[in-house]
Motif scaffolding. Sequence first.
Motif, PDB file in Angstrom:
ATOM      1  N   TRP A  45      -4.935   3.661  -1.500  1.00 14.07           N
ATOM      2  CA  TRP A  45      -5.078   2.676  -2.565  1.00 14.07           C
ATOM      3  C   TRP A  45      -5.668   3.273  -3.840  1.00 14.07           C
ATOM      4  CZ3 TRP A  45      -5.733  -1.192   1.706  1.00 14.07           C
ATOM      5  CH2 TRP A  45      -4.799  -2.236   1.598  1.00 14.07           C
ATOM      6  N   THR A  46      -6.475   4.287  -3.700  1.00 14.09           N
ATOM      7  CA  THR A  46      -7.184   4.816  -4.874  1.00 14.09           C
ATOM      8  C   THR A  46      -6.534   6.043  -5.478  1.00 14.09           C
ATOM      9  OG1 THR A  46      -8.647   6.083  -3.392  1.00 14.09           O
ATOM     10  CG2 THR A  46      -9.407   3.902  -4.128  1.00 14.09           C
ATOM     11  N   THR A  47      -5.653   6.723  -4.770  1.00 14.17           N
ATOM     12  CA  THR A  47      -5.116   7.992  -5.282  1.00 14.17           C
ATOM     13  C   THR A  47      -3.637   7.954  -5.636  1.00 14.17           C
ATOM     14  OG1 THR A  47      -4.669   8.789  -3.024  1.00 14.17           O
ATOM     15  CG2 THR A  47      -6.829   9.312  -4.005  1.00 14.17           C
ATOM     16  N   ILE A  48      -2.833   7.153  -4.956  1.00 12.55           N
ATOM     17  CA  ILE A  48      -1.390   7.154  -5.213  1.00 12.55           C
ATOM     18  C   ILE A  48      -1.100   6.270  -6.426  1.00 12.55           C
ATOM     19  CG2 ILE A  48       0.876   6.532  -4.316  1.00 12.55           C
ATOM     20  CD1 ILE A  48      -0.063   7.249  -1.576  1.00 12.55           C
ATOM     21  N   PRO A  49      -0.452   6.796  -7.462  1.00 20.13           N
ATOM     22  CA  PRO A  49      -0.171   5.994  -8.665  1.00 20.13           C
ATOM     23  C   PRO A  49       0.838   4.896  -8.380  1.00 20.13           C
ATOM     24  CG  PRO A  49       0.951   8.111  -8.789  1.00 20.13           C
ATOM     25  CD  PRO A  49       0.064   8.175  -7.586  1.00 20.13           C
ATOM     26  N   GLN A  50       0.837   3.886  -9.262  1.00 20.02           N
ATOM     27  CA  GLN A  50       1.756   2.754  -9.089  1.00 20.02           C
ATOM     28  C   GLN A  50       3.210   3.179  -9.177  1.00 20.02           C
ATOM     29  OE1 GLN A  50       0.745  -0.282 -11.888  1.00 20.02           O
ATOM     30  NE2 GLN A  50      -1.137  -0.872 -10.841  1.00 20.02           N
ATOM     31  N   SER A  51       3.471   4.242  -9.916  1.00 18.55           N
ATOM     32  CA  SER A  51       4.858   4.691 -10.042  1.00 18.55           C
ATOM     33  C   SER A  51       5.430   5.149  -8.706  1.00 18.55           C
ATOM     34  CB  SER A  51       4.945   5.827 -11.067  1.00 18.55           C
ATOM     35  OG  SER A  51       4.117   6.910 -10.684  1.00 18.55           O
ATOM     36  N   GLU A  52       4.561   5.550  -7.789  1.00 17.82           N
ATOM     37  CA  GLU A  52       5.014   5.966  -6.459  1.00 17.82           C
ATOM     38  C   GLU A  52       4.867   4.810  -5.479  1.00 17.82           C
ATOM     39  OE1 GLU A  52       6.450   8.732  -5.812  1.00 17.82           O
ATOM     40  OE2 GLU A  52       6.149   9.657  -7.774  1.00 17.82           O
ATOM     41  N   TYR A  53       5.374   3.655  -5.890  1.00 13.70           N
ATOM     42  CA  TYR A  53       5.164   2.444  -5.114  1.00 13.70           C
ATOM     43  C   TYR A  53       5.816   2.507  -3.736  1.00 13.70           C
ATOM     44  CZ  TYR A  53       9.886   1.341  -6.721  1.00 13.70           C
ATOM     45  OH  TYR A  53      11.224   1.385  -6.980  1.00 13.70           O
ATOM     46  N   ARG A  54       6.950   3.169  -3.638  1.00 12.38           N
ATOM     47  CA  ARG A  54       7.625   3.230  -2.329  1.00 12.38           C
ATOM     48  C   ARG A  54       6.845   4.118  -1.366  1.00 12.38           C
ATOM     49  NH1 ARG A  54      14.095   3.589  -3.378  1.00 12.38           N
ATOM     50  NH2 ARG A  54      14.109   3.018  -1.173  1.00 12.38           N
ATOM     51  N   LEU A  55       6.344   5.237  -1.882  1.00 11.90           N
ATOM     52  CA  LEU A  55       5.516   6.109  -1.041  1.00 11.90           C
ATOM     53  C   LEU A  55       4.257   5.377  -0.609  1.00 11.90           C
ATOM     54  CD1 LEU A  55       4.807   8.868   0.176  1.00 11.90           C
ATOM     55  CD2 LEU A  55       3.828   9.495  -2.039  1.00 11.90           C
ATOM     56  N   ALA A  56       3.617   4.645  -1.540  1.00  7.84           N
ATOM     57  CA  ALA A  56       2.401   3.908  -1.197  1.00  7.84           C
ATOM     58  C   ALA A  56       2.692   2.858  -0.127  1.00  7.84           C
ATOM     59  CB  ALA A  56       1.824   3.255  -2.442  1.00  7.84           C
ATOM     60  N   TYR A  57       3.818   2.155  -0.256  1.00  7.02           N
ATOM     61  CA  TYR A  57       4.183   1.145   0.739  1.00  7.02           C
ATOM     62  C   TYR A  57       4.396   1.781   2.113  1.00  7.02           C
ATOM     63  CZ  TYR A  57       7.286  -1.836   3.445  1.00  7.02           C
ATOM     64  OH  TYR A  57       7.870  -2.555   4.461  1.00  7.02           O
ATOM     65  N   ILE A  58       5.093   2.897   2.135  1.00  5.07           N
ATOM     66  CA  ILE A  58       5.366   3.564   3.417  1.00  5.07           C
ATOM     67  C   ILE A  58       4.063   4.019   4.066  1.00  5.07           C
ATOM     68  CG2 ILE A  58       6.414   5.612   4.462  1.00  5.07           C
ATOM     69  CD1 ILE A  58       8.657   5.369   2.377  1.00  5.07           C
ATOM     70  N   LEU A  59       3.198   4.664   3.298  1.00  4.97           N
ATOM     71  CA  LEU A  59       1.955   5.182   3.869  1.00  4.97           C
ATOM     72  C   LEU A  59       1.035   4.048   4.319  1.00  4.97           C
ATOM     73  CD1 LEU A  59       1.174   8.169   1.476  1.00  4.97           C
ATOM     74  CD2 LEU A  59       2.197   8.233   3.753  1.00  4.97           C
ATOM     75  N   ARG A  60       0.911   2.995   3.505  1.00  2.00           N
ATOM     76  CA  ARG A  60       0.063   1.863   3.911  1.00  2.00           C
ATOM     77  C   ARG A  60       0.567   1.248   5.206  1.00  2.00           C
ATOM     78  NH1 ARG A  60       0.531  -0.071  -1.421  1.00  2.00           N
ATOM     79  NH2 ARG A  60       1.858  -1.742  -0.611  1.00  2.00           N
ATOM     80  N   SER A  61       1.863   1.063   5.272  1.00  2.00           N
ATOM     81  CA  SER A  61       2.431   0.436   6.473  1.00  2.00           C
ATOM     82  C   SER A  61       2.260   1.328   7.692  1.00  2.00           C
ATOM     83  CB  SER A  61       3.913   0.119   6.236  1.00  2.00           C
ATOM     84  OG  SER A  61       4.066  -0.757   5.133  1.00  2.00           O
ATOM     85  N   LEU A  62       2.453   2.622   7.517  1.00  2.00           N
ATOM     86  CA  LEU A  62       2.263   3.549   8.633  1.00  2.00           C
ATOM     87  C   LEU A  62       0.820   3.521   9.135  1.00  2.00           C
ATOM     88  CD1 LEU A  62       4.328   6.698   7.559  1.00  2.00           C
ATOM     89  CD2 LEU A  62       4.764   5.231   9.526  1.00  2.00           C
ATOM     90  N   VAL A  63      -0.117   3.571   8.214  1.00  3.90           N
ATOM     91  CA  VAL A  63      -1.524   3.596   8.607  1.00  3.90           C
ATOM     92  C   VAL A  63      -1.908   2.324   9.341  1.00  3.90           C
ATOM     93  CG1 VAL A  63      -3.881   3.571   7.718  1.00  3.90           C
ATOM     94  CG2 VAL A  63      -2.252   5.217   6.822  1.00  3.90           C
ATOM     95  N   VAL A  64      -1.506   1.171   8.809  1.00  7.71           N
ATOM     96  CA  VAL A  64      -1.832  -0.102   9.462  1.00  7.71           C
ATOM     97  C   VAL A  64      -1.175  -0.187  10.833  1.00  7.71           C
ATOM     98  CG1 VAL A  64      -1.521  -2.604   9.335  1.00  7.71           C
ATOM     99  CG2 VAL A  64      -2.233  -1.324   7.309  1.00  7.71           C
ATOM    100  N   ALA A  65       0.118   0.140  10.894  1.00  6.86           N
ATOM    101  CA  ALA A  65       0.847   0.027  12.164  1.00  6.86           C
ATOM    102  C   ALA A  65       0.258   0.952  13.226  1.00  6.86           C
ATOM    103  CB  ALA A  65       2.319   0.324  11.946  1.00  6.86           C
ATOM    104  N   PHE A  66       0.049   2.214  12.874  1.00  8.62           N
ATOM    105  CA  PHE A  66      -0.464   3.158  13.867  1.00  8.62           C
ATOM    106  C   PHE A  66      -1.935   2.901  14.170  1.00  8.62           C
ATOM    107  CE2 PHE A  66       3.308   5.578  12.647  1.00  8.62           C
ATOM    108  CZ  PHE A  66       3.763   5.990  13.894  1.00  8.62           C
ATOM    109  N   GLY A  67      -2.723   2.509  13.159  1.00 12.64           N
ATOM    110  CA  GLY A  67      -4.134   2.233  13.411  1.00 12.64           C
ATOM    111  C   GLY A  67      -4.318   1.109  14.408  1.00 12.64           C
ATOM    112  N   VAL A  68      -3.619   0.008  14.205  1.00 11.50           N
ATOM    113  CA  VAL A  68      -3.731  -1.131  15.107  1.00 11.50           C
ATOM    114  C   VAL A  68      -3.161  -0.790  16.477  1.00 11.50           C
ATOM    115  CG1 VAL A  68      -2.962  -3.501  15.513  1.00 11.50           C
ATOM    116  CG2 VAL A  68      -3.715  -2.801  13.237  1.00 11.50           C
TER     117      VAL A  68
END
Length: 844
Positions: free
Chosen positions: A709-732
């Motif tokens: 949330w703090t390092t990936i710029p908004q322009s890389e929105y698809r990368l941010a979405y993929i990483l957030r979803s991966l972290v949440v899915a695998f963490g849970v």
Amino acid sequence: AVALSELVHAASCPKRPAVRVEDDDVIRIGIPIVLGDVTSTNSNAYYSKVMKVSFDLWADNQNKKQQVFLGKVYRFELVYQSCGSASTTDEPDANDQLDCYRVARRLASYEFGRIDFLFATYSSVLTPYVAQAAEECQVPTVSGHAASEIVFRCDPENPTTPVGRCEDVGKTDQRRWEYTIGVLQQAGNYLPGFLSLIKLKQARHVFIFMEDTAFTRSIAAGATDSVQELNLPILAEYVSGPRQQDDYLHDRLNMTKYGGLLDLVDAMRATEADVVVGGTYYELCQSVMIRLAEINYMPHAIAMTTCVGDQLISTIPQEVPYLFGPSGWDQRLKGRAYSENVDNALFHFPQVGELTASEQFSQQFFEHPTYLDFFGPPEPNATPSYQAAAAYVMGYAVTWALRHTTENSTNFLPAFRSPYFEGSLYGPIVLDDAGHNYASEMLTHQVDIDRRLDIVTPLSSATIDAVYPTPAFDERVMSQSFLRRSEELGFFVVTSGLILLSLVLGVMLYVWRDRPQIKTASLLFCEVIVFGGVLTYCALYFGTVDTTDFACNLYIWLLVIGMDLMLGALIIKNFRIFRIFKAAKNLRVHIISNKELFVTIAAVTAVDVLIIFVWEVAFPVTADLQIPDPHRPALNYFICKSSSSLLSADMVEKVFISLLGAYKGIQILAGTFMAFSLRKTPSAFNEARFIGYALYNLVFALLLLVIIWTTIPQSEYRLAYILRSLVVAFGVTFAVLAVFTPKVYYILTKNDLPSLSSTSARSTPTIGGTVFASSTGASEDDFLVMENQKLREENALLKKQLQIFTGAVAPASPSFGVGRDTSYFSPANDAASGGGVPGSLSAS
């Protein structure tokens, strides 16, 4: 071909009436014109109407100015005579050519009164026939709509009928007409400006195609020369064939021996050329764009002639954006050559005020009665075409000749053939040795996404930077639809699978609720953990790129509340174990009820609920549209953004995310401390250790989320979405696996604890004077207390054995021995075996 021998070898004009121009105060201009009826829509009729508006406007302005020519004030009179059929076929046929020749000849021979000048009709196809009549009758003629070089210059390799003077001259590159000049730019100059531009844009290769006419061949020849000068490879040159009524110009799926539209477009696509340029007329240009849209193919840039304008935009509004097209004029052209100075403006118009000549012309053109009669009220922001401007400048050529003709002379020809005209609203007009303008620079238009014409060349007058590469057709429309991106579809499938597995796990836990592994863990806590995981998974459905206001808010609630339920249940489970093993010395009763458990989890969750509530009430979270490329709406996306008039959205989000993160950090630190403290606890299944694994994993996941949330710029929105979803899915998922894998394993392998049948459903274990009560039945509390009691008794036995070994005390019969089953202990089982430990056994 048609027999035109009467044109080539025509007799001289009939003898003219002996009327000198100074005998009256009128200068009369004959105009053969292809108007057709009021419903005619083909290009010749359309542009002939445009020309008539400009002719009438020019004559009206000159008559208002009352300029002095040849020592007196003359009035201009226009004599129109219709020629050609203006049929539904856009290309004039031989009958149209012959008819225009005859009408021009009748005008030149004074059949309709004295004629001092002729204005040639529209197109390179008809102009030579008007010029032939003018040549025979020696009438100065101005052409404003013939661009092909061979209309004005002899070329034995490309003979044209009529031949004018070429038969007498007998060699190439000679002037074809003595009495005709052309103010329109030469066709060979139509595309070089565009090609130079795309060279600067790093284009690599070019595909050239053309229709098989004199005009379009000249365009293609000029483009080929320019491409070779720029050292760009030509991947292919394609000739479409004659413009016939039954070919692709009127049936774009029809194949001809020259290759139809499908062949042409297939050839474009097969070469994969960066740039496509075409010498075309309106109809082929329109058909090519329609076909390209049908197959969703677009080169990096495509430029075609005689089509980019209001007519094409209104006809194919969806296909035309980003098409390039050369043009001879635009009112926004800058520089002295385009009459920005007042002197030149006054030469064209009676009054100018603050407007340039081009601006005056644009304003007056749409207000003229002739325009309103033909076309009705103009569209908002409409601008005259270069055909309109060129027609107006045809009159400028006449006034130039009159201004530079000796007083009392009727020989306009020397001044008329002057090699240089000063700046006009059309730009500089300099005639070459064939009488054809070569000085005015062709500009290049590009249609923007809002279907406006922007100037991209010359750079001195450019209104935008050219859009290159051209957006593909499917990139031009924003499609906000659920799961339109591959990564969203992938996570939808994965998330749905994880939710389904979680629901199955929840059902199986309920089915196994009487198994020791579930009783010791407490079914209630297990179900809360699973439910929290399902809520967190559901958040992934609403954290997609194409989000909405509702989805933004629901994403936050589901993610935070789901994590709260999981963390709360895991931490409280650890706390129960921690309290039992650390508080055994307290001689008091501890009541552990379901109500207490729910209240504790609710308290944990309430803090996050309060933070989110304040956030969304004070600074509403909405879906904010992001436009990374205004020319490619398909790339648009939404981000969830807080709105505030006092603080920036980033600042608001950082504050509240920091609060939520800090609170989660406190929860995790507390749970991690207890998990670390209980890591060696020999409980029934050493559950504290597995809870610790789950907490460690969630700590790592939350740290990753903060970093994303703090390092990936908004322009890389698809990368941010993929990483957030991966972290949440695998963490849970890993947290759930850490807690439940051992239980499921022991149940499926039937590695059970002994039956609980000997334990009362409401048993109250006792250790010394400390009583633990549980309202959850013979579950985790019971087993932990019993195991604690067992360990203490074993500790006491070891102490006594040590005393006996050292001789400090006399041997005593142990109440339990090595052969005893130590995997499970209860007072009832011990009593049955005949042994026991006094209830007053010291806890130490």
